[in-house]
Write a protein that holds these residues in place. Sequence first.
Motif, PDB file in Angstrom:
ATOM      1  N   GLY A 167       0.813  -1.215   0.000  1.00  0.00           N
ATOM      2  CA  GLY A 167       0.000   0.000   0.000  1.00  0.00           C
ATOM      3  C   GLY A 167       0.846   1.264   0.000  1.00  0.00           C
ATOM      4  N   LYS A 168       1.852   1.299   0.852  1.00  0.00           N
ATOM      5  CA  LYS A 168       2.725   2.476   0.909  1.00  0.00           C
ATOM      6  C   LYS A 168       3.548   2.595  -0.373  1.00  0.00           C
ATOM      7  N   ALA A 169       3.957   1.454  -0.929  1.00  0.00           N
ATOM      8  CA  ALA A 169       4.692   1.496  -2.202  1.00  0.00           C
ATOM      9  C   ALA A 169       3.784   2.045  -3.306  1.00  0.00           C
ATOM     10  N   ASP A 170       2.523   1.613  -3.326  1.00  0.00           N
ATOM     11  CA  ASP A 170       1.576   2.135  -4.321  1.00  0.00           C
ATOM     12  C   ASP A 170       1.382   3.638  -4.138  1.00  0.00           C
ATOM     13  N   LEU A 171       1.295   4.082  -2.885  1.00  0.00           N
ATOM     14  CA  LEU A 171       1.129   5.513  -2.610  1.00  0.00           C
ATOM     15  C   LEU A 171       2.341   6.294  -3.130  1.00  0.00           C
ATOM     16  N   LEU A 172       3.540   5.801  -2.862  1.00  0.00           N
ATOM     17  CA  LEU A 172       4.743   6.466  -3.370  1.00  0.00           C
ATOM     18  C   LEU A 172       4.716   6.538  -4.898  1.00  0.00           C
ATOM     19  N   ALA A 173       4.345   5.439  -5.548  1.00  0.00           N
ATOM     20  CA  ALA A 173       4.310   5.416  -7.011  1.00  0.00           C
ATOM     21  C   ALA A 173       3.292   6.416  -7.552  1.00  0.00           C
ATOM     22  N   LEU A 174       2.142   6.518  -6.908  1.00  0.00           N
ATOM     23  CA  LEU A 174       1.125   7.462  -7.372  1.00  0.00           C
ATOM     24  C   LEU A 174       1.535   8.905  -7.120  1.00  0.00           C
ATOM     25  N   ILE A 175       2.214   9.175  -6.019  1.00  0.00           N
ATOM     26  CA  ILE A 175       2.728  10.525  -5.784  1.00  0.00           C
ATOM     27  C   ILE A 175       3.747  10.861  -6.866  1.00  0.00           C
ATOM     28  N   ARG A 176       4.611   9.914  -7.179  1.00  0.00           N
ATOM     29  CA  ARG A 176       5.587  10.123  -8.257  1.00  0.00           C
ATOM     30  C   ARG A 176       4.882  10.415  -9.578  1.00  0.00           C
ATOM     31  N   ASP A 177       3.849   9.648  -9.878  1.00  0.00           N
ATOM     32  CA  ASP A 177       3.171   9.760 -11.169  1.00  0.00           C
ATOM     33  C   ASP A 177       2.257  10.974 -11.283  1.00  0.00           C
ATOM     34  N   THR A 178       1.625  11.367 -10.162  1.00  0.00           N
ATOM     35  CA  THR A 178       0.655  12.468 -10.216  1.00  0.00           C
ATOM     36  C   THR A 178       1.223  13.797  -9.732  1.00  0.00           C
ATOM     37  N   GLY A 179       2.305  13.752  -8.955  1.00  0.00           N
ATOM     38  CA  GLY A 179       2.847  14.983  -8.383  1.00  0.00           C
ATOM     39  C   GLY A 179       1.972  15.564  -7.293  1.00  0.00           C
ATOM     40  N   SER A 180       1.123  14.699  -6.682  1.00  0.00           N
ATOM     41  CA  SER A 180       0.163  15.216  -5.712  1.00  0.00           C
ATOM     42  C   SER A 180      -0.229  14.126  -4.712  1.00  0.00           C
ATOM     43  N   ILE A 181      -0.167  14.477  -3.433  1.00  0.00           N
ATOM     44  CA  ILE A 181      -0.628  13.542  -2.406  1.00  0.00           C
ATOM     45  C   ILE A 181      -2.140  13.391  -2.491  1.00  0.00           C
ATOM     46  N   SER A 182      -2.858  14.490  -2.730  1.00  0.00           N
ATOM     47  CA  SER A 182      -4.325  14.409  -2.786  1.00  0.00           C
ATOM     48  C   SER A 182      -4.792  13.592  -3.988  1.00  0.00           C
ATOM     49  N   GLN A 183      -4.158  13.753  -5.140  1.00  0.00           N
ATOM     50  CA  GLN A 183      -4.545  12.931  -6.305  1.00  0.00           C
ATOM     51  C   GLN A 183      -4.210  11.465  -6.071  1.00  0.00           C
ATOM     52  N   ALA A 206      12.572   7.814  -4.535  1.00  0.00           N
ATOM     53  CA  ALA A 206      12.588   7.051  -5.787  1.00  0.00           C
ATOM     54  C   ALA A 206      13.426   5.788  -5.639  1.00  0.00           C
ATOM     55  N   GLU A 207      14.543   5.888  -4.913  1.00  0.00           N
ATOM     56  CA  GLU A 207      15.407   4.724  -4.710  1.00  0.00           C
ATOM     57  C   GLU A 207      14.720   3.672  -3.833  1.00  0.00           C
ATOM     58  N   VAL A 208      14.068   4.100  -2.750  1.00  0.00           N
ATOM     59  CA  VAL A 208      13.352   3.169  -1.871  1.00  0.00           C
ATOM     60  C   VAL A 208      12.256   2.455  -2.655  1.00  0.00           C
ATOM     61  N   LEU A 209      11.493   3.195  -3.450  1.00  0.00           N
ATOM     62  CA  LEU A 209      10.429   2.579  -4.249  1.00  0.00           C
ATOM     63  C   LEU A 209      11.009   1.573  -5.234  1.00  0.00           C
ATOM     64  N   ALA A 210      12.081   1.932  -5.920  1.00  0.00           N
ATOM     65  CA  ALA A 210      12.703   1.012  -6.888  1.00  0.00           C
ATOM     66  C   ALA A 210      13.234  -0.244  -6.197  1.00  0.00           C
ATOM     67  N   LEU A 211      13.870  -0.080  -5.040  1.00  0.00           N
ATOM     68  CA  LEU A 211      14.389  -1.234  -4.306  1.00  0.00           C
ATOM     69  C   LEU A 211      13.252  -2.145  -3.833  1.00  0.00           C
TER      70      LEU A 211
END
Length: 121
Positions: free
Chosen positions: A25-41, A88-93
């Motif tokens: 779940g947290k990994a998905d959240l990080l990926a979506l923040i990366r992709d959307t540029g927004s915590i709310s999105q 980005a490194e934590v998510l990739a790892l």
Amino acid sequence: MEEQSPPHLRLKLRILFGEAMLGPGKADLLALIRDTGSISQAARQMQMSYKRAWMLVEELNAMFRVPLVESLRGGAHGGGARLTETGAEVLALYRSFEARSAQAPEIAALQALAGDISGGK
């Protein structure tokens, strides 16, 4: 009696850091923040409240020596959030470890030994 094929197994990798945890779940959240540029999105796409997403970001930031997510101030172009280089490194790892773990021979061995659990056994 017809032999049934074993169920498809899924791996949900959770890494504990003392009381804190990094999981899917947290990994998905990080990926979506990366992709959307927004915590709310990211929160909307995960169907969670902004408050819950912000709490998870704070947990993630506290788990590591440097923050994984940084907020960007508003202004003419609005605010937002982005992953730091460490984020980005934590998510990739995490994603790499998750993918390699799913391909481990032990998963196939467990799959072969698994019974039919579709009936709620």
